[in-house]
Design an enzyme around this catalytic site. Structure first.
Site, PDB file in Angstrom:
ATOM      1  CD  GLU A 180      19.296  -9.463 -28.906  1.00 34.38           C
ATOM      2  OE1 GLU A 180      19.098 -10.476 -29.633  1.00 34.38           O
ATOM      3  OE2 GLU A 180      20.034  -9.474 -27.916  1.00 34.38           O
TER       4      GLU A 180
ATOM      5  CG  HIS B  49      30.127  -8.211 -24.950  1.00 36.15           C
ATOM      6  ND1 HIS B  49      30.575  -9.201 -25.798  1.00 36.15           N
ATOM      7  CD2 HIS B  49      28.944  -8.647 -24.465  1.00 36.15           C
ATOM      8  CE1 HIS B  49      29.707 -10.196 -25.809  1.00 36.15           C
ATOM      9  NE2 HIS B  49      28.703  -9.885 -25.018  1.00 36.15           N
TER      10      HIS B  49
END
Lengths: 401, 342, 324
Positions: free
Chosen positions: B70, B139
């Site tokens: 990322e 998540h």
């Protein structure tokens, strides 16, 4: 025939027509003892409605045409007038409940019918009731077509034969303006309602916002659809467009119904146009939409949302501004059709709400006598929605002459 | 106008903007899927299929699958935005922000200010948030308060499919960096969405219900729960105004204060954690600016100060519910005995 | 050893002037900081000039660079105006960034200088982005990342090697290894080698002597040409020396005096001068004249900056967003 408590209207005997829109029934049927009140079909696409408020109680006598409940659909809110006379025996559906078109809402009967018979009636009705197939092949929904190189959204219904009726909405509106009218006329005529360029789901590209340019676009639609002639029903700016077509292409127009038409006088409420264009929030837009009606309760939150959603579409604001600039200047109309109205060959009628705050009803005064003018009480600028049964009867009658 | 899911509305927004402006590119992990593999290409279209069909239409030069790193690809999206592209990069789960946060916090958000007004960074970071998927603590977080806190960023939280398409189109056209939050539990929710492109301005709240008794301010998916609570309360004689701010940065403080002036009572519903969240932010704003209008203490309905649990039994308690919202409204109403609390 | 013959006389003079400008700028800032007139942190590039100038002489307006906290040299090498730079270091309103960035965020996007960066290694992903823009819009541009030995251990940098490689981006990674990440020696902190790391990602990599302008120039030329012609990324491991501390105020006691003397003896500007004078490419007095001119320019910029107005409260709230 006199019916107790019924208000006289200036429009003659509209209730004698069997419109099939949840409205009144034939005389002989009126004599039967137990009658259902069912969810009306307001609009070709309507599949269900919400009973917002009962305005009569069980045990009260209801008169034909009396307002008995408020109904809301996703598109519109309106009062519902009783199609029958008698005593209200059951309120089958409660306030806030949503049911399919045709579902039983209440039961009316002669006062001496026993309770147990009323119960039987309700039970049988509920057992046999099947809502119309939702979204099936028979569902009539708007679609987009190509006409004159433009994308036009339209709603088409009715038989294939007969003089077509073409509905043209007003400034900032769209084909759903005719929700309460189209189904009624579709009983006997092919009906088309279109979104004008710059509006609804039609093309937002607009080089010229004038009535003439819009009239040309409508003629392109008629050409593309093979509509040799049509009865044009126009509202406000849409009426000016319809009249322009009747003047410029007389062979194409079988009849003209002008609802609160633009172009018959100098004045327009410039505030309405400016506010409609400039306000981007529901709370600030609402007062301007309330200018359209005599009864502000008709302006639902959904209605306000629909206008806001339209204005957010790419190109919508530019189109509205172009049309406003071409046709209005502050409180003055640029459109001027009054002098030429007498030249129209086809049968012409005008309908206006007495309490119209956008275009004054007095613009219909002193017109050539062959033009029938009907003004309707307790109605504002969108009289075709506020008093749909009356307006539908007038449209039908012109179609028959 | 046609029925579209939240997912389809987002896909359509991306597609229409990419059709309109060739500088719009999208990038992220598996946003197409299958890159370099021998089998199906465009295998996923993103983990929940949101970006499916875009690679076949626009090709690999405008729909870029990235490596799983990322810092580099979110930073590359920032650098590309700084130099003339209009990238939409996907940070798959907002929970991963820790991996690449510097590129957002210290780079993207600050270019314009640090460089004296000469930088334009039209970056959109799309990211999934929210609980209800049994995806557990790493998540399922919300975290939008963290981004809201940072000057230089804008934050959008669409509450349904119509909002999603209009706010995403606006985000892509906006010349400032926007973090666009998509609730993972809403992707299948359908409603009527215009087929044409349209944009919804930032900083303008949507008032979904009008009432006299209580103002409920809710964020993202919670707007729908607030609407349900309002409808249920209406049948019990309590009328609520429900406000969906749409964007937490910029925030439509005017509408929030206006409705609290009218109702005198405020309930804020926020799925994020209670410390330094949107609920406390709105409460502080109202307490500071509309104190005299308040007839009852402000009530906050949030998740607890707890990581998101895995077990369905626990997760269902964790997320604010319609019942909890109704209870908060009744509590606000019972102050000064307008209505019984129970 | 690289030859000086690839460069024209004008280019040689230009190279000298740019390196000298950097040196005089940094020395002036060093003195001013010691006198207490510069706010915040400054990190000086003195001693490293050949790297920035040797690379940037191959670049034009299509190309972008990202820098480190030690950004003055990269700015000047890329053609950023010196006067506004000086104003910025002093936090003045007429500074390059309106006084809002300072030395650590000095930038000029109009010259393709994507900024000095206060976050070590953060420029590498940004450069991948700039390269992506060049590739997507087909500008023919190249993006150069300047970073240090400290940054070479950052995930951001290592990820960027991979991304540049798999996307075949027009990037040149220039690892300016001055031997120290702050006070920590790179000989200790860098596992493996810089070149080994680049090659580990499949990137053509080479060693470069940062005290030799010509070595830098040649290596950079090859890497930039590779990028421009679609050949993907390259990595240059440039060994060089910084003459001052990590930041101004760093006593630098972790370096022995002998080391600093050795570094000064390999002053890249001095070595350049020797080369071109010995090869009769440029006469010494011309270089002396350039020196005097540049010293005077820097003094002028300094005086202008020190007497320039500060930004006001009205400036505080602007430039956060394009529109809010």
């Amino acid at each position: 025939m006199t019916i107790e408590g019924h208000q006289p209207r200036r429009v003659p005997n509209w209730w004698e027509d069997d419109a099939g829109d949840g409205g009144p029934v034939e005389e002989e049927e009126r004599m039967a003892t137990i009658r259902p009140i069912t969810m009306p079909k307001w609009g070709l696409a309507m599949e269900e409605g919400m009973l917002a408020r009962w305005t009569v109680d069980v045990g009260e006598t209801v008169a034909l045409g009396q307002e008995i409940m408020d109904i809301e659909t996703t598109k519109i809110a309106n009062v519902f007038e009783s199609p029958v006379t008698g005593v209200l025996r059951r309120r089958v559906v409660g306030e806030g409940d949503t049911v399919p078109v045709g579902a039983l809402l209440g039961v009316v009967s002669e006062p001496d019918v026993p309770e147990v018979e009323v119960d039987d009636f309700v039970r049988q009705f509920l057992e046999q009731f099947k809502p119309a197939e939702q979204g099936g092949a028979t569902a009539v929904v708007p679609e987009t077509v190509e006409a004159g190189g433009r994308r036009i959204r339209r709603l088409k219904a009715g038989p294939d034969t007969g003089v077509p009726v073409l509905f043209l909405h007003g400034f900032g509106a769209d084909l759903s303006s005719w929700t309460l009218n189209q189904a009624a006329l579709a009983e006997e005529h092919p009906v088309h309602a279109i979104d004008l360029p710059g509006h609804g789901g039609s093309t937002k590209e607009l080089s010229d916002g004038s009535v003439e340019a819009l009239a040309a676009a409508v003629l392109d639609y008629m050409d593309a659809e093979g509509l040799d002639t049509a009865h044009l029903v126009g509202h406000s700016l849409g009426a000016a467009i319809a009249a322009t077509i009747a003047l410029d292409a007389p062979a194409r127009v079988a009849g003209l119904t002008l609802v609160a038409p633009a172009g018959l006088g100098e004045e327009i409420a410039g505030d309405f146009i400016d506010g409609f264009i400039s306000q981007s929030r529901a709370r600030k837009l609402r007062p301007y939409l309330e200018m359209l009606v005599a009864n502000p309760d008709l302006v639902t939150a959904e209605m306000v949302e629909e206008v806001l959603k339209f204005k957010r579409l790419d190109g919508a604001m530019a189109a509205l501004q172009a049309i406003a600039e071409a046709n209005f200047a502050g409180d003055t109309q640029r459109v001027s059709l009054r002098q030429r109205l007498g030249d129209i060959q086809a049968p012409v009628q005008i309908v206006w709400g007495e309490s119209d705050r956008v275009l004054p009803a007095r613009h219909a005064e002193a017109l050539p006598p062959h033009i029938q003018v009907t003004t309707i009480a307790n109605a504002g600028h969108i009289v075709h929605m506020e008093k749909a049964p009356e307006v539908n009867a007038l449209i039908r009658r012109l179609g028959e002459t | 106008m046609s029925k579209k899911s939240y997912r389809q509305a987002i896909n359509e927004a991306l597609r229409q903007e990419m059709e309109r402006d060739e500088r719009v590119i999208i990038m992220g992990e598996d946003i197409s899927g299958g890159t370099g593999a021998a089998g199906d290409q465009d295998a996923w279209g993103g983990p929940l299929g949101v970006t499916k069909g875009l690679r076949p239409q626009f090709g690999p030069d405008r729909v870029l699958d990235t490596h799983l790193a990322e810092i580099s690809f979110v930073g590359a999206a920032a650098g590309a935005a700084l130099t003339g592209l209009r990238p939409v990069v996907e940070l798959m789960f907002v929970d991963f922000m820790g991996v690449c946060f510097d590129q957002i916090l210290n780079q993207t958000a600050k270019f314009r200010y640090m460089f004296g007004g000469k930088a334009v960074t039209p970056l959109v970071i799309r990211t999934m948030y929210g609980a209800g998927f049994r995806a557990a603590s790493q998540h399922s977080q919300c975290l939008y308060p963290v981004f809201t806190h940072i000057p230089g960023l804008k934050v959008a939280l669409p509450s349904n499919a119509y909002e999603a398409k209009g706010l995403l189109i606006q985000a892509i056209r906006d010349d400032d960096p926007v973090i666009f939050f998509e609730h993972k539990a809403m992707y299948d929710d359908e409603m009527e969405v215009p087929d044409e492109p349209y944009s919804i301005p930032f900083g303008e709240a949507n008032v979904t219900r009008e009432g006299d008794d209580v103002t409920i301010v809710a964020f993202g998916r919670m707007v729908n729960l607030a609407n349900q609570a309002a409808d249920s309360l209406a049948k019990q004689g309590v009328s609520c105004t429900v406000v969906d701010p749409r964007t937490t940065s910029p925030l439509d403080t005017e509408t929030i204060l206006e409705t609290v002036e009218e109702t005198g009572r405020l309930v804020v519903v926020d799925e994020a954690h209670p410390r330094c969240g949107m609920a406390s932010d709105i409460a502080g704003l109202v307490a500071e600016n509309a104190f005299d209008a308040l007839e009852a203490p402000i009530k906050l309905v949030t998740a607890p100060h707890v990581p998101v649990p895995f077990s369905p039994a626990l997760e269902d308690i964790y997320i604010p519910s319609v019942a909890k919202i109704e209870a908060a409204v009744r509590a606000a109403m019972s102050h000064g005995s307008k209505v019984a609390a129970e | 050893m690289a030859s000086g013959l690839q460069l024209s006389r004008d280019e040689l003079v230009n190279a000298y002037r740019r390196m000298r400008t950097i040196r005089e700028f940094e020395d002036a800032v060093h003195a001013e900081f010691a006198a207490g007139s510069i706010p915040g942190f400054v990190h000086l590039y003195a001693g490293e000039e050949a790297s920035g100038v040797g690379v940037c002489m191959h670049l034009d307006q299509r190309d972008t660079i990202a820098s480190t906290h030690r950004g003055h040299g990269h700015c000047i090498a890329k053609g950023v105006e010196v006067g506004p730079m000086m104003h910025e270091v002093f936090g003045r309103k007429e500074g390059l960034c309106g006084g809002k960035g300072g030395s650590m965020h000095i930038a000029d996007l109009s010259k393709g200088m994507l900024g000095a960066n206060g976050i070590v290694g953060a420029g590498a992903p940004l450069v991948c982005g700039a390269a992506l823009t060049a590739k997507t819009l087909k500008t023919g541009g190249v993006a150069v990342c300047f970073y240090g030995d400290g940054a070479s251990n950052q995930g951001a940098v290592l990820e960027s090697y991979n991304l540049a490689k798999i996307w075949n981006l027009p990037v040149v990674f220039v690892a300016e290894d001055n031997g120290y990440a702050e006070t920590t020696a790179s000989s200790w902190s860098v596992g493996g080698s810089q070149v080994g790391r680049g090659e580990g990602f499949g990137i053509p990599s080479r060693e470069v002597d940062g005290s030799d302008f010509f070595d830098v120039y040649e290596a950079a030329g090859e890497a930039i040409e590779r990028a421009r012609s679609g050949g993907g990324p390259s990595l240059l491991h440039v060994r060089l020396n910084r003459f001052y501390g990590h930041f101004e105020g760093d006593a630098g006691t972790y370096r022995l005096p002998e080391e600093l003397e050795a570094a000064r003896s390999r002053d890249p500007i001095m070595l350049f001068r020797q080369r071109v004078v010995e090869a009769s490419l440029i006469p010494a007095d011309e270089l002396d004249a350039a020196d005097r001119e540049i010293v005077a320019d820097i003094r002028r910029y300094l005086e202008a900056a020190k007497s320039a107005p500060m930004p006001t409260e009205a400036d505080l709230m602007t430039d956060v967003y394009v529109a809010y």
